[in-house]
Design a protein around this motif. Structure first.
Motif, PDB file in Angstrom:
ATOM      1  N   ILE A  87      29.675  21.356  35.786  1.00 38.27           N
ATOM      2  CA  ILE A  87      30.760  21.562  34.816  1.00 38.27           C
ATOM      3  C   ILE A  87      31.048  20.266  34.053  1.00 38.27           C
ATOM      4  CG2 ILE A  87      33.227  22.053  34.617  1.00 38.27           C
ATOM      5  CD1 ILE A  87      32.830  24.008  36.991  1.00 38.27           C
ATOM      6  N   LEU A  88      31.132  19.157  34.782  1.00 32.81           N
ATOM      7  CA  LEU A  88      31.414  17.884  34.106  1.00 32.81           C
ATOM      8  C   LEU A  88      30.261  17.482  33.183  1.00 32.81           C
ATOM      9  CD1 LEU A  88      33.117  15.846  36.959  1.00 32.81           C
ATOM     10  CD2 LEU A  88      34.143  16.585  34.809  1.00 32.81           C
ATOM     11  N   SER A  89      29.017  17.694  33.617  1.00 35.68           N
ATOM     12  CA  SER A  89      27.875  17.384  32.741  1.00 35.68           C
ATOM     13  C   SER A  89      27.910  18.233  31.484  1.00 35.68           C
ATOM     14  CB  SER A  89      26.555  17.607  33.484  1.00 35.68           C
ATOM     15  OG  SER A  89      26.395  16.674  34.508  1.00 35.68           O
ATOM     16  N   ALA A 108      29.936  10.673  37.505  1.00 28.33           N
ATOM     17  CA  ALA A 108      29.156   9.752  38.339  1.00 28.33           C
ATOM     18  C   ALA A 108      29.727   9.716  39.761  1.00 28.33           C
ATOM     19  CB  ALA A 108      29.157   8.356  37.724  1.00 28.33           C
ATOM     20  N   PHE A 109      31.046   9.754  39.871  1.00 26.11           N
ATOM     21  CA  PHE A 109      31.643   9.794  41.217  1.00 26.11           C
ATOM     22  C   PHE A 109      31.298  11.095  41.932  1.00 26.11           C
ATOM     23  CE2 PHE A 109      34.843   6.663  39.491  1.00 26.11           C
ATOM     24  CZ  PHE A 109      34.328   5.601  40.212  1.00 26.11           C
ATOM     25  N   VAL A 110      31.304  12.214  41.200  1.00 29.16           N
ATOM     26  CA  VAL A 110      30.937  13.499  41.809  1.00 29.16           C
ATOM     27  C   VAL A 110      29.483  13.463  42.266  1.00 29.16           C
ATOM     28  CG1 VAL A 110      30.534  15.937  41.275  1.00 29.16           C
ATOM     29  CG2 VAL A 110      32.671  14.857  40.598  1.00 29.16           C
ATOM     30  N   HIS A 111      28.619  12.864  41.440  1.00 31.54           N
ATOM     31  CA  HIS A 111      27.200  12.806  41.794  1.00 31.54           C
ATOM     32  C   HIS A 111      26.907  11.806  42.912  1.00 31.54           C
ATOM     33  CE1 HIS A 111      26.449  15.202  38.216  1.00 31.54           C
ATOM     34  NE2 HIS A 111      25.236  15.416  38.694  1.00 31.54           N
ATOM     35  N   SER A 112      27.868  10.954  43.246  1.00 31.18           N
ATOM     36  CA  SER A 112      27.638  10.023  44.349  1.00 31.18           C
ATOM     37  C   SER A 112      27.832  10.696  45.705  1.00 31.18           C
ATOM     38  CB  SER A 112      28.573   8.820  44.224  1.00 31.18           C
ATOM     39  OG  SER A 112      29.909   9.206  44.432  1.00 31.18           O
ATOM     40  N   ARG A 113      28.343  11.915  45.696  1.00 28.29           N
ATOM     41  CA  ARG A 113      28.514  12.647  46.957  1.00 28.29           C
ATOM     42  C   ARG A 113      27.176  13.208  47.428  1.00 28.29           C
ATOM     43  NH1 ARG A 113      33.404  16.716  45.748  1.00 28.29           N
ATOM     44  NH2 ARG A 113      32.759  16.577  43.591  1.00 28.29           N
ATOM     45  N   ASP A 114      27.236  13.906  48.551  1.00 31.02           N
ATOM     46  CA  ASP A 114      26.065  14.592  49.073  1.00 31.02           C
ATOM     47  C   ASP A 114      25.565  15.603  48.030  1.00 31.02           C
ATOM     48  OD1 ASP A 114      24.180  15.323  51.034  1.00 31.02           O
ATOM     49  OD2 ASP A 114      25.401  17.075  51.527  1.00 31.02           O
ATOM     50  N   ALA A 115      24.264  15.815  47.994  1.00 31.40           N
ATOM     51  CA  ALA A 115      23.677  16.654  46.953  1.00 31.40           C
ATOM     52  C   ALA A 115      24.272  18.054  46.937  1.00 31.40           C
ATOM     53  CB  ALA A 115      22.168  16.733  47.135  1.00 31.40           C
ATOM     54  N   TYR A 116      24.583  18.590  48.099  1.00 30.88           N
ATOM     55  CA  TYR A 116      25.094  19.961  48.141  1.00 30.88           C
ATOM     56  C   TYR A 116      26.543  20.045  47.685  1.00 30.88           C
ATOM     57  CZ  TYR A 116      20.790  20.669  50.660  1.00 30.88           C
ATOM     58  OH  TYR A 116      19.479  20.710  50.982  1.00 30.88           O
ATOM     59  N   ALA A 117      27.231  18.923  47.599  1.00 29.12           N
ATOM     60  CA  ALA A 117      28.621  18.918  47.151  1.00 29.12           C
ATOM     61  C   ALA A 117      28.743  18.710  45.640  1.00 29.12           C
ATOM     62  CB  ALA A 117      29.395  17.822  47.876  1.00 29.12           C
ATOM     63  N   VAL A 118      27.628  18.521  44.969  1.00 28.86           N
ATOM     64  CA  VAL A 118      27.671  18.263  43.521  1.00 28.86           C
ATOM     65  C   VAL A 118      27.957  19.540  42.745  1.00 28.86           C
ATOM     66  CG1 VAL A 118      26.258  17.544  41.560  1.00 28.86           C
ATOM     67  CG2 VAL A 118      26.211  16.244  43.674  1.00 28.86           C
ATOM     68  N   VAL A 119      27.446  20.662  43.224  1.00 29.48           N
ATOM     69  CA  VAL A 119      27.636  21.934  42.535  1.00 29.48           C
ATOM     70  C   VAL A 119      28.954  22.546  42.978  1.00 29.48           C
ATOM     71  CG1 VAL A 119      26.692  24.252  42.296  1.00 29.48           C
ATOM     72  CG2 VAL A 119      25.152  22.281  42.347  1.00 29.48           C
ATOM     73  N   LEU A 123      25.954   5.619  31.089  1.00 30.23           N
ATOM     74  CA  LEU A 123      27.222   4.893  31.051  1.00 30.23           C
ATOM     75  C   LEU A 123      27.011   3.414  30.735  1.00 30.23           C
ATOM     76  CD1 LEU A 123      29.140   6.502  34.022  1.00 30.23           C
ATOM     77  CD2 LEU A 123      29.808   6.528  31.618  1.00 30.23           C
ATOM     78  N   ILE A 124      25.977   2.820  31.312  1.00 33.18           N
ATOM     79  CA  ILE A 124      25.719   1.396  31.044  1.00 33.18           C
ATOM     80  C   ILE A 124      25.388   1.178  29.569  1.00 33.18           C
ATOM     81  CG2 ILE A 124      24.077  -0.470  31.496  1.00 33.18           C
ATOM     82  CD1 ILE A 124      23.988   0.562  34.416  1.00 33.18           C
ATOM     83  N   LEU A 140      34.964  11.281  31.296  1.00 31.14           N
ATOM     84  CA  LEU A 140      34.438  12.418  32.064  1.00 31.14           C
ATOM     85  C   LEU A 140      33.121  12.059  32.745  1.00 31.14           C
ATOM     86  CD1 LEU A 140      35.170  15.446  29.698  1.00 31.14           C
ATOM     87  CD2 LEU A 140      36.291  14.899  31.855  1.00 31.14           C
ATOM     88  N   ALA A 141      32.296  11.274  32.080  1.00 29.77           N
ATOM     89  CA  ALA A 141      31.021  10.863  32.679  1.00 29.77           C
ATOM     90  C   ALA A 141      31.249   9.938  33.876  1.00 29.77           C
ATOM     91  CB  ALA A 141      30.134  10.184  31.639  1.00 29.77           C
ATOM     92  N   ILE A 142      32.291   9.109  33.817  1.00 28.94           N
ATOM     93  CA  ILE A 142      32.610   8.264  34.985  1.00 28.94           C
ATOM     94  C   ILE A 142      33.006   9.144  36.172  1.00 28.94           C
ATOM     95  CG2 ILE A 142      34.276   6.592  35.866  1.00 28.94           C
ATOM     96  CD1 ILE A 142      34.232   5.316  33.040  1.00 28.94           C
ATOM     97  N   PHE A 143      33.855  10.147  35.923  1.00 31.49           N
ATOM     98  CA  PHE A 143      34.194  11.081  37.000  1.00 31.49           C
ATOM     99  C   PHE A 143      32.954  11.820  37.492  1.00 31.49           C
ATOM    100  CE2 PHE A 143      38.562  10.889  35.174  1.00 31.49           C
ATOM    101  CZ  PHE A 143      39.180  10.398  36.316  1.00 31.49           C
TER     102      PHE A 143
END
Length: 146
Positions: free
Chosen positions: A118-120, A102-113, A58-59, A97-100
């Motif tokens: 799907i977003l990736s 990044a927010f999903v990936h900022s959660r706990d690791a088990y909550a990413v899947v 993103l940067i 979509l990548a910004i969203f």
């Protein structure tokens, strides 16, 4: 990028755009692969690494998008369905979509899947489709002018 349009823009901007534009796709594709590995292994290291790759992508995506914004929308009169404009909008949607993601990936690791995977997948697919349509439509347009 349209080879005919590059003649009208500064050489430095075109070179910087061509140098930096493919880099975010590499970061996002690596994050997508890391998400798939995490999906199969559930080792949190993979999703943390994917989140850093998404942030770096993103940067780095900021500079080429700003250059592309000026080249497509300022001073040039492209038709609405031109491949350059479709490429611009597809890249912009992929960045949103990548910004969203990044927010999903900022959660706990088990909550990413599965949302992160799907977003990736959507980000990588959208960027690949944008690049493929641009290359094919510019190639056919270039062949028609010969």
């Amino acid at each position: 990028m349209n080879p005919y349009a590059t003649r009208r823009h500064s050489a430095f901007a075109v070179a910087l755009y061509e140098f930096l534009n493919p880099v975010p796709l590499g970061f996002f594709a690596a994050a997508w692969i890391f998400d798939i590995i995490y999906f199969n292994s559930y080792n949190p290291m993979w999703t943390k690494s994917a989140s850093w790759l998404i942030v770096f992508g993103l940067i780095i995506a900021i500079i080429p998008r700003l250059i592309n914004l000026v080249q497509v929308w300022v001073g040039a009169s492209w038709p609405q369905t031109s491949p350059v404009k479709i490429h611009f909008w597809a890249n912009l949607l992929a960045i949103v979509l990548a910004i969203f993601n990044a927010f999903v990936h900022s959660r706990d690791a088990y909550a990413v899947v599965p949302a992160g995977v799907i977003l990736s997948t959507l980000v990588v697919a959208l960027l690949c489709l944008a690049n493929i349509q641009l290359a094919l439509r510019l190639r056919s347009a270039e062949g028609a002018t010969r």
